[in-house]
Write an enzyme that holds these catalytic residues in place. Structure first.
Site, short mmCIF file in Angstrom:
data_model
loop_
_atom_site.label_atom_id
_atom_site.label_comp_id
_atom_site.label_asym_id
_atom_site.label_seq_id
_atom_site.Cartn_x
_atom_site.Cartn_y
_atom_site.Cartn_z
N SER A 164 117.27 70.28 31.04
CA SER A 164 116.86 71.50 31.74
C SER A 164 117.40 72.77 31.08
O SER A 164 116.97 73.14 29.99
CB SER A 164 117.22 71.41 33.22
OG SER A 164 118.58 71.45 33.46
N ASP A 171 113.53 77.06 18.29
CA ASP A 171 112.25 77.75 18.10
C ASP A 171 112.41 79.07 17.36
O ASP A 171 111.51 79.49 16.61
CB ASP A 171 111.59 78.00 19.46
CG ASP A 171 110.94 76.75 20.03
OD1 ASP A 171 110.95 75.72 19.34
OD2 ASP A 171 110.43 76.81 21.17
N LYS A 228 113.28 67.77 30.21
CA LYS A 228 113.12 68.28 31.57
C LYS A 228 112.47 69.65 31.50
O LYS A 228 113.08 70.61 31.07
CB LYS A 228 114.49 68.37 32.24
CG LYS A 228 114.48 69.08 33.58
CD LYS A 228 113.77 68.26 34.65
CE LYS A 228 113.97 68.86 36.02
NZ LYS A 228 113.29 70.13 36.21
#
Length: 588
Positions: free
Chosen positions: A292, A303, A317
């Site tokens: 999460s 990223d 998650k």
């Protein structure tokens, strides 16, 4: 043109009419089934042979309804709301200690006091047997019952009576409860001269400020690079994750976006202030229990090519829940949206299909989609965060697991040995330098053997299954001599298991001892001496060219980095199971 306009308006009218009818039908179905549920309960209350408990019966109905959706949409009855509050804040009022059931004694004992908390400050020790709280006897109570009575309103005091097993003495402690905040950042320090290390285990309220202070302190100590350890971090506050990312990312960067069915459930999270350091090389350690908010953090760093992710694939998650107040001091939390990280991907790994069986499936790699980092490196959705550098952690052998686990009579042997060791050694060496002696190991080994300790060897289990299958298929009689010979070689031998796994068991035993003197921070510091994932992270940070190469654009690729809104796509109703791996707007 006029005809086209008329045709368009006609189609639009038909579409709106169809949607209105669909909504009307849906609302009718809702009302119908609520009426049915109401009538079922009324008839049960009137006619059922026994008196019903409304709390139990209706509560079961509510929980069954929510189980048909996903594991994270949950109901909290009045007496459970405190658990939700603790999840939201990481805080509770009590004495600050772990307690456990001692199976042989059939008593609740102190397992681990927290540093600088009431239990440690008054002098409670690992192994102390809890006898009573004020005038209430605790000798025949469960762990949850004792825990409930140790907690209370901050500022309230009580008398705790214990028996210290090393001396047999009865002891009384007056303890004043206070707000306890579980340590989200239990340890940080400098490794190998100029590599900073931060162990971070939960995203609770205010943790970003603690992270900022730790990072500033490490830089003052000379840290020129950083290892951020998110292994085992099940998540927490989404906003705290964004604020932590803001330490290394410029102001105004979108690092995560929530997308839900309704507008209020959709939100972009941007970095809000000027960063602390945008150039310090970073390696983030992750594993299968990184989930999460931890995946938002590690995924955004990946990223945006801000650092290297090292370890094993994360949990996966990608769902967000919000807490909702209900009447009579009850609560629920509802899955309202999915989150998407900067490349546009949602990394939810499990697809939950609605149905009474709670069916779920892992999203196969063949159905995942390709996305690209800012530098054009290929990443995928649907399966957690795949590390840039995969380094598997050490596995724990079966015998070591059973020695260190609680819940069976035979597993108390390590716990009891540690309690006695503490009583015989007022002090020990610093955490990073402490080791038990060979004589200590031999004493422990003899204790284990004499105790009658047994464990469940996997090989014996699989052998039994093989025998069963061979008998079913008719091969067993012809192969019986070979089976008998193999069974002899698989004979359960505790002494052999201890010798074979001595190094690992020693480390676990030392960690248990260290935590009694130096608490969680000391145990973490000592464990880093053997941490091969950390060693690889430090090696990478010490090799700038290799570090840069891992983050370099991959060619030929479309290296254009699209904003998060243009790249992400919803992948349907998906969530996950483990409670500790939740992500709310405020918690996970």
């Amino acid at each position: 043109m006029k005809k086209c306009i008329i045709l368009f308006l006609s189609v639009l009218t038909m579409s709106l009419a169809a949607q209105a009818q669909k909504n009307k039908d849906h609302n009718f179905e809702v009302g119908k089934h609520l009426d049915i549920f109401n009538q079922v309960y009324k008839n049960l209350e009137l006619l059922y042979v026994d008196t019903l408990s409304p709390k139990e019966t209706i509560g079961t109905g509510i929980n069954a309804m929510l189980r048909s959706l996903d594991p994270y949409t949950e109901y909290y009855a009045q007496d459970e709301t405190k658990n939700l509050r603790m999840m939201l804040t990481g805080k509770y009022a009590g004495i600050g200690a772990l307690i456990r059931q001692h199976q042989k004694l059939k008593r609740i004992v102190i397992d681990e006091p927290y540093a600088n908390m009431p239990a440690a400050e008054v002098g409670l020790k690992k192994g102390d047997v809890i006898l009573s709280i004020d005038d209430s006897m605790m000798t025949d109570k469960t762990v949850s019952y004792v825990s409930e009575h140790l907690r209370g309103e901050p500022g309230t005091s009580f008398l705790l009576k214990v028996m210290r097993p090393s001396t047999g003495k009865l002891m009384s402690f007056k303890i004043t409860r206070r707000n306890i905040k579980l340590p989200e950042l239990p340890y940080y320090g400098i490794k190998e001269g100029d590599v900073g290390y931060i162990n971070f285990n939960s995203f609770t309220e205010g943790c970003a400020k603690d992270m900022r202070r730790a990072l500033i302190d490490l830089k003052k100590q000379g840290a020129k690079s950083l290892v951020l350890d998110l292994r085992g971090n099940g998540g927490g506050s989404e906003q705290e994750a964004v604020d932590i990312l803001n330490l290394w990312l410029p102001k105004g960067i979108t690092v995560v976006e929530n997308r839900g069915k309704f507008k209020h459930a959709s939100k972009e999270y941007k970095t809000r202030v000027e960063p602390l350091d945008t150039v310090m090389p970073i390696v983030v350690l992750v594993n299968g229990e990184t989930a999460s908010a931890s995946e938002i953090t590690s995924g955004a760093i990946q990223d945006l090519d801000r650092g290297i992710i090292l370890g094993t694939r994360t949990y996966g998650k990608g769902l967000v829940q919000i807490p909702i107040d209900l009447p009579y001091n009850t609560n629920m939390k509802v899955t309202t949206s999915k989150y998407y990280i900067p490349s546009g991907r949602c990394i939810q790994a499990i697809n939950y299909k609605k149905g009474s069986g709670g069916y779920r499936e892992h999203i196969p790699d063949s159905l995942t989609k390709v996305f690209f980092t800012r530098n054009g490196r290929e990443v995928r959705d649907g399966g957690g965060i795949k590390p840039d550098v995969e380094v598997k952690g050490d596995t724990i052998p079966n015998i070591a697991f059973y020695l260190s686990a609680s819940g069976q009579d035979s597993t108390e042997v390590m716990f009891d040995y540690v309690v006695e060791y503490i009583a015989q050694h007022p002090t020990i060496a610093p955490a990073a330098e402490f080791h038990i002696s060979d004589a200590d190991w031999q004493a422990f080994k003899e204790r284990v053997i004499k105790s009658g300790f047994t464990y469940d060897p996997v090989s014996k289990k699989q052998f039994a299954e093989l025998v069963k299958t061979a008998k079913f298929e008719g091969y067993y009689d012809d192969a019986k001599p070979a089976f008998d010979e193999l069974e002899k070689k698989l004979n359960h031998d505790v002494a052999f298991g201890l010798d074979r796994n001595e190094e690992t068991i020693r480390r676990i035993l030392e960690s248990e001892i260290i935590s009694a003197y130096y608490y969680q921070a000391g145990a973490i510091e000592a464990s880093l001496n053997y941490d091969k994932q950390l060693k690889e992270a430090i090696r990478l940070l010490k090799n700038p060219e290799e570090y840069k190469k891992l983050l370099a654009p991959q060619k030929p690729k479309d290296t254009s980095f699209q904003p998060i809104k243009l790249r992400g796509k919803s992948t349907g109703d998906i969530t996950l199971k483990e409670k500790k791996m939740e992500i709310f707007s405020a918690i996970a």
